[in-house]
Scaffold this motif. Structure first.
Motif, PDB file in Angstrom:
ATOM      1  N   LYS A  91       0.885  -1.189   0.000  1.00  0.00           N
ATOM      2  CA  LYS A  91       0.000   0.000   0.000  1.00  0.00           C
ATOM      3  C   LYS A  91       0.920   1.236   0.000  1.00  0.00           C
ATOM      4  CE  LYS A  91      -1.510   1.055   4.317  1.00  0.00           C
ATOM      5  NZ  LYS A  91      -2.518   1.442   5.250  1.00  0.00           N
ATOM      6  N   HIS A  93       0.825   4.140  -1.116  1.00  0.00           N
ATOM      7  CA  HIS A  93       0.366   5.505  -0.834  1.00  0.00           C
ATOM      8  C   HIS A  93       0.671   5.908   0.605  1.00  0.00           C
ATOM      9  CE1 HIS A  93      -2.950   2.717   0.019  1.00  0.00           C
ATOM     10  NE2 HIS A  93      -3.378   3.572   0.927  1.00  0.00           N
ATOM     11  N   GLY A 140       2.734   1.607  -5.321  1.00  0.00           N
ATOM     12  CA  GLY A 140       1.797   2.701  -5.549  1.00  0.00           C
ATOM     13  C   GLY A 140       0.596   2.154  -6.302  1.00  0.00           C
ATOM     14  N   LEU A 142      -1.820  -0.396  -6.693  1.00  0.00           N
ATOM     15  CA  LEU A 142      -2.199  -1.448  -5.752  1.00  0.00           C
ATOM     16  C   LEU A 142      -2.194  -2.808  -6.456  1.00  0.00           C
ATOM     17  CD1 LEU A 142      -5.104   0.568  -4.102  1.00  0.00           C
ATOM     18  CD2 LEU A 142      -2.843   0.153  -3.124  1.00  0.00           C
ATOM     19  N   ASP A 171      -6.694  -3.482   3.028  1.00  0.00           N
ATOM     20  CA  ASP A 171      -7.811  -4.406   2.789  1.00  0.00           C
ATOM     21  C   ASP A 171      -8.545  -4.046   1.499  1.00  0.00           C
ATOM     22  OD1 ASP A 171      -8.847  -2.115   4.072  1.00  0.00           O
ATOM     23  OD2 ASP A 171     -10.075  -3.246   5.490  1.00  0.00           O
ATOM     24  N   GLY A 172      -8.644  -2.750   1.201  1.00  0.00           N
ATOM     25  CA  GLY A 172      -9.207  -2.344  -0.089  1.00  0.00           C
ATOM     26  C   GLY A 172      -8.369  -2.919  -1.224  1.00  0.00           C
ATOM     27  N   GLU A 173      -7.082  -2.955  -0.995  1.00  0.00           N
ATOM     28  CA  GLU A 173      -6.157  -3.474  -2.015  1.00  0.00           C
ATOM     29  C   GLU A 173      -6.427  -4.945  -2.342  1.00  0.00           C
ATOM     30  OE1 GLU A 173      -1.996  -3.172  -0.931  1.00  0.00           O
ATOM     31  OE2 GLU A 173      -1.371  -3.749  -2.955  1.00  0.00           O
ATOM     32  N   ASN A 201      -8.366  -2.031   8.014  1.00  0.00           N
ATOM     33  CA  ASN A 201      -9.003  -0.875   8.664  1.00  0.00           C
ATOM     34  C   ASN A 201     -10.422  -0.640   8.164  1.00  0.00           C
ATOM     35  OD1 ASN A 201      -8.708   0.528   6.195  1.00  0.00           O
ATOM     36  ND2 ASN A 201      -6.674   1.261   6.789  1.00  0.00           N
ATOM     37  N   LEU A 203     -11.716   0.619   5.688  1.00  0.00           N
ATOM     38  CA  LEU A 203     -12.010   1.785   4.845  1.00  0.00           C
ATOM     39  C   LEU A 203     -11.033   1.797   3.680  1.00  0.00           C
ATOM     40  CD1 LEU A 203     -12.476   4.619   7.514  1.00  0.00           C
ATOM     41  CD2 LEU A 203     -14.276   3.469   6.209  1.00  0.00           C
ATOM     42  N   GLN A 205     -10.575   4.186  -0.305  1.00  0.00           N
ATOM     43  CA  GLN A 205     -10.659   5.590  -0.721  1.00  0.00           C
ATOM     44  C   GLN A 205     -12.129   5.931  -0.966  1.00  0.00           C
ATOM     45  OE1 GLN A 205      -8.273   6.319  -4.172  1.00  0.00           O
ATOM     46  NE2 GLN A 205      -8.730   8.472  -4.252  1.00  0.00           N
ATOM     47  N   LYS A 261      -8.321   3.216  10.829  1.00  0.00           N
ATOM     48  CA  LYS A 261      -7.751   4.257   9.967  1.00  0.00           C
ATOM     49  C   LYS A 261      -7.650   5.554  10.770  1.00  0.00           C
ATOM     50  CE  LYS A 261      -7.808   5.158   5.036  1.00  0.00           C
ATOM     51  NZ  LYS A 261      -8.307   4.681   3.754  1.00  0.00           N
TER      52      LYS A 261
HETATM   53  C1  LIG Z   1      -4.361  -0.014  -9.150  1.00  0.00           C
HETATM   54  C2  LIG Z   1      -4.728   1.187  -8.331  1.00  0.00           C
HETATM   55  N1  LIG Z   1      -5.989   1.652  -8.384  1.00  0.00           N
HETATM   56  C3  LIG Z   1      -6.341   2.742  -7.652  1.00  0.00           C
HETATM   57  C4  LIG Z   1      -5.411   3.395  -6.898  1.00  0.00           C
HETATM   58  C5  LIG Z   1      -5.806   4.645  -6.111  1.00  0.00           C
HETATM   59  N2  LIG Z   1      -5.852   4.360  -4.679  1.00  0.00           N
HETATM   60  C6  LIG Z   1      -4.861   4.762  -3.855  1.00  0.00           C
HETATM   61  S1  LIG Z   1      -5.121   4.306  -2.271  1.00  0.00           S
HETATM   62  C7  LIG Z   1      -6.615   3.603  -2.653  1.00  0.00           C
HETATM   63  C8  LIG Z   1      -7.458   2.948  -1.579  1.00  0.00           C
HETATM   64  C9  LIG Z   1      -6.708   1.850  -0.900  1.00  0.00           C
HETATM   65  O1  LIG Z   1      -7.413   1.348   0.198  1.00  0.00           O
HETATM   66  P1  LIG Z   1      -6.717   0.361   1.177  1.00  0.00           P
HETATM   67  O2  LIG Z   1      -5.947  -0.658   0.402  1.00  0.00           O
HETATM   68  O3  LIG Z   1      -7.748  -0.182   2.093  1.00  0.00           O
HETATM   69  O4  LIG Z   1      -5.647   1.275   1.897  1.00  0.00           O
HETATM   70  P2  LIG Z   1      -5.733   2.064   3.293  1.00  0.00           P
HETATM   71  O5  LIG Z   1      -7.148   2.224   3.678  1.00  0.00           O
HETATM   72  O6  LIG Z   1      -5.028   1.222   4.292  1.00  0.00           O
HETATM   73  O7  LIG Z   1      -5.039   3.369   3.072  1.00  0.00           O
HETATM   74  C10 LIG Z   1      -6.882   3.725  -4.016  1.00  0.00           C
HETATM   75  C11 LIG Z   1      -8.088   3.208  -4.672  1.00  0.00           C
HETATM   76  C12 LIG Z   1      -4.092   2.881  -6.884  1.00  0.00           C
HETATM   77  N3  LIG Z   1      -3.133   3.435  -6.141  1.00  0.00           N
HETATM   78  N4  LIG Z   1      -3.780   1.772  -7.599  1.00  0.00           N
END
Ligand SMILES: Cc1ncc(C[n+]2csc(CCOP(=O)(O)OP(=O)(O)O)c2C)c(N)n1
Length: 294
Positions: A91, A93, A140, A142, A171-173, A201, A203, A205, A261
């Motif tokens: 993750k 970001h 970056g 995901l 978890d979104g990942e 967490n 949640l 994006q 989160k």
């Molecule tokens: C392939 C891809 N699609 C979309 C994004 C944009 N993006 C960045 S963070 C995120 C949400 C990630 O949620 P999660 O994995 O649950 O991370 P956390 O809540 O822990 O920050 C998205 C959709 C990305 N970075 N990569």
């Protein structure tokens, strides 16, 4: 490319040695202090840069703290040692949390954190392995970190090396299909040296994970893909220390770390807008107070 802060790295290595034989209460006290420092530096970085992903940073901080504070076999004075354990923050970001952690360990000087996300800074919004020592792979997009981690673990197995590989995902990942291909591969090759930690967490994006695409029954899914599953409270250092122990079944390990989160700051906790919102000056003051007095 940044270089080692030797004095900090040596202090980190000495502390690791001391903690290896210390009572668990002392280890937890040290990890608690380390996590507070990491969150404070991260807050400062994001406030200065006016960008970042503070909610996911604070959610993953205790996981990173446990790994770097007590688990990973890494040496900031020799960050490319072939026998080091591998760590991938999939993750990507939440680079701010990783940069603060790496600086804490002396992989590079803490003063560099002030350059986060500025033009020409090595500390980009997402981690870059050619610029930052200790970063194993660029992340970056995901869904890439877990497949890369499986590749590292397969290489270790083919070389007969005891080194371990850890990957942290959101978890979104886990909604990215590539992760489930990686999971099948890890189980097929019996890569018991892999530990996949999911920062659960709930949640992502803009919305909750379960509202976006249901993961539950999440532990059962991971188990059916061939994992030894450890479902734990993700801010509990004692639980994190146990959950990051080697596999007991010969299977790869999946740790579901149930986290919050924005953990540590009342107005951020469990609020989806703090995925990448930047705090105001008043909010920074309050956040510092809450983190310091916790
Ligand atoms: C392939 C891809 N699609 C979309 C994004 C944009 N993006 C960045 S963070 C995120 C949400 C990630 O949620 P999660 O994995 O649950 O991370 P956390 O809540 O822990 O920050 C998205 C959709 C990305 N970075 N990569």
């Amino acid at each position: 490319m940044l270089t080692t802060d030797r004095a900090t790295a040596e202090k980190y290595l000495a502390t690791r040695k001391e903690l290896a034989d210390a009572p668990v209460e002392d280890v937890i006290a040290a990890l608690t202090a380390m996590a507070t420092q990491i969150r404070l530096w991260d807050l400062e970085m994001i406030n200065r840069a006016k960008l970042g992903h503070i909610g996911g940073d604070f959610s993953v901080t205790d996981i990173l703290t446990t790994l770097y504070g007590a688990v990973l076999n890494v040496d900031p004075t020799n960050p490319t040692d072939p026998e080091r354990d591998r760590f991938i923050l999939s993750k990507g970001h939440t680079a701010g949390a990783l940069y603060s952690t790496l600086a804490y360990c002396g992989f590079f000087p803490q003063a560099e954190l002030a350059t986060f996300a500025q033009a020409l800074s090595p500390l980009n919004g997402h981690p870059n392995r050619t610029k930052v020592p200790g970063v194993e792979t660029n992340t970056g997009p995901l869904g890439h970190g877990f497949p890369v981690a499986v590749g590292h673990a397969l290489a270790a197995k083919l070389q007969g090396s005891p080194r371990r590989t850890f990957v942290v995902m959101g978890d979104g990942e886990m909604q990215e299909g590539s992760n489930w291909e990686a999971a099948m591969t890890a189980a097929h090759y019996e890569l018991s040296s892999v530990t996949a930690i999911i920062d659960r967490n709930r949640l992502q994006q803009g919305a909750g994970t379960e509202d976006t695409k249901t993961l539950e029954p999440f532990p059962d899914k991971l188990a059916s893909f061939g994992f030894e599953v450890r479902d734990i409270p993700g801010h509990d250092f004692a639980a994190l220390l146990l959950a990051t122990q080697p596999s007991t079944t010969g299977k790869p390990v999946a740790v579901i770390a149930n986290t919050v989160k924005g953990k540590g700051v009342s107005f951020m906790e469990n609020r989806v807008e703090w995925h990448h919102k930047v705090p105001s000056d008043e909010q920074v003051t309050q956040a510092v107070q809450e983190l310091t007095n916790a």
